[in-house]
Design a protein around this motif. Structure first.
Motif, short mmCIF file in Angstrom:
data_model
loop_
_atom_site.label_atom_id
_atom_site.label_comp_id
_atom_site.label_asym_id
_atom_site.label_seq_id
_atom_site.Cartn_x
_atom_site.Cartn_y
_atom_site.Cartn_z
N THR A 79 0.83 -1.21 0.00
CA THR A 79 0.00 0.00 0.00
C THR A 79 0.86 1.26 0.00
O THR A 79 0.60 2.19 -0.77
CB THR A 79 -0.94 -0.01 1.22
N SER A 80 1.90 1.28 0.83
CA SER A 80 2.75 2.47 0.88
C SER A 80 3.54 2.63 -0.42
O SER A 80 3.76 3.76 -0.89
CB SER A 80 3.68 2.45 2.09
N ASP B 124 1.21 4.21 -2.96
CA ASP B 124 1.06 5.64 -2.68
C ASP B 124 2.28 6.43 -3.15
O ASP B 124 2.15 7.49 -3.75
CB ASP B 124 0.84 5.87 -1.18
N LYS C 207 2.30 6.58 -6.99
CA LYS C 207 1.28 7.49 -7.51
C LYS C 207 1.76 8.94 -7.39
O LYS C 207 1.63 9.72 -8.33
CB LYS C 207 -0.04 7.29 -6.78
#
Length: 172
Positions: free
Chosen positions: A141-142, A145, A148
């Motif tokens: 998930t990190s 992020d 992105k």
């Protein structure tokens, strides 16, 4: 396979073979190891035979100790950059690199530069199917992020650096 060829072997969390194909070793820089695939490079999936051949030149970046890899595609590909969130790439020997695909993909469109995260539903499903540990979920998930934000900002290595390596594979 000659010494300049590298087998890229992507697996799922249960160890099953996902995508696999050969690429040419182009070089290394501060961002990691760069491999290239000329037009016509054959990609295979799982234990199936060839799935498709590329219509554009491609280069991949395998960063050191990062939880992602990046695929940069020349025109006419719709996507400019396709980042796979993965476990850190592991070099089994100079002729083979492997990693585990963690489903999330962060992509940038060639026209207009829109950035999006793909396969979030698959990531959620596979957390259960493959029993992803909480630290793997957090790292994936990190990483998504971070990617992105970097793609949106057009920060290196997602800005102009890829052009050098795309020119290198196109000249071969």
């Amino acid at each position: 396979m000659d010494a300049a060829e590298v087998l890229v072997s992507v697996r799922k969390y249960d160890g099953s073979l996902h995508w696999h194909h050969s690429m040419a070793r182009l070089g290394e820089d501060e961002y990691g190891v760069w491999l290239g695939a000329p037009v016509g490079t054959v990609y295979s999936k799982g234990v199936e035979g060839p799935v498709y051949a590329t219509r554009e030149a491609r280069v991949m970046l395998f960063p050191r100790d990062a939880w992602w890899t990046a695929l940069f595609q020349a025109a006419p590909a719709r996507l400019d950059v396709y980042c796979d969130v993965t476990t850190p790439p592991r070099w089994l020997h100079p002729g083979e690199v492997t990693m585990i695909d963690l489903d999330l993909d962060v992509c940038r469109l060639r026209d207009g530069g829109s950035v999006f995260v793909d396969d979030e539903d698959e990531f959620t499903e596979h957390q259960v199917r493959y029993s992803y540990p909480s630290d793997v979920i957090a790292r994936a998930t990190s990483s998504a992020d971070l990617l992105k934000a970097a793609l949106t900002a057009n920060a290196e290595p997602f800005a102009g650096r890829r052009q050098f390596w795309l020119a290198e594979i196109s000249s071969r």
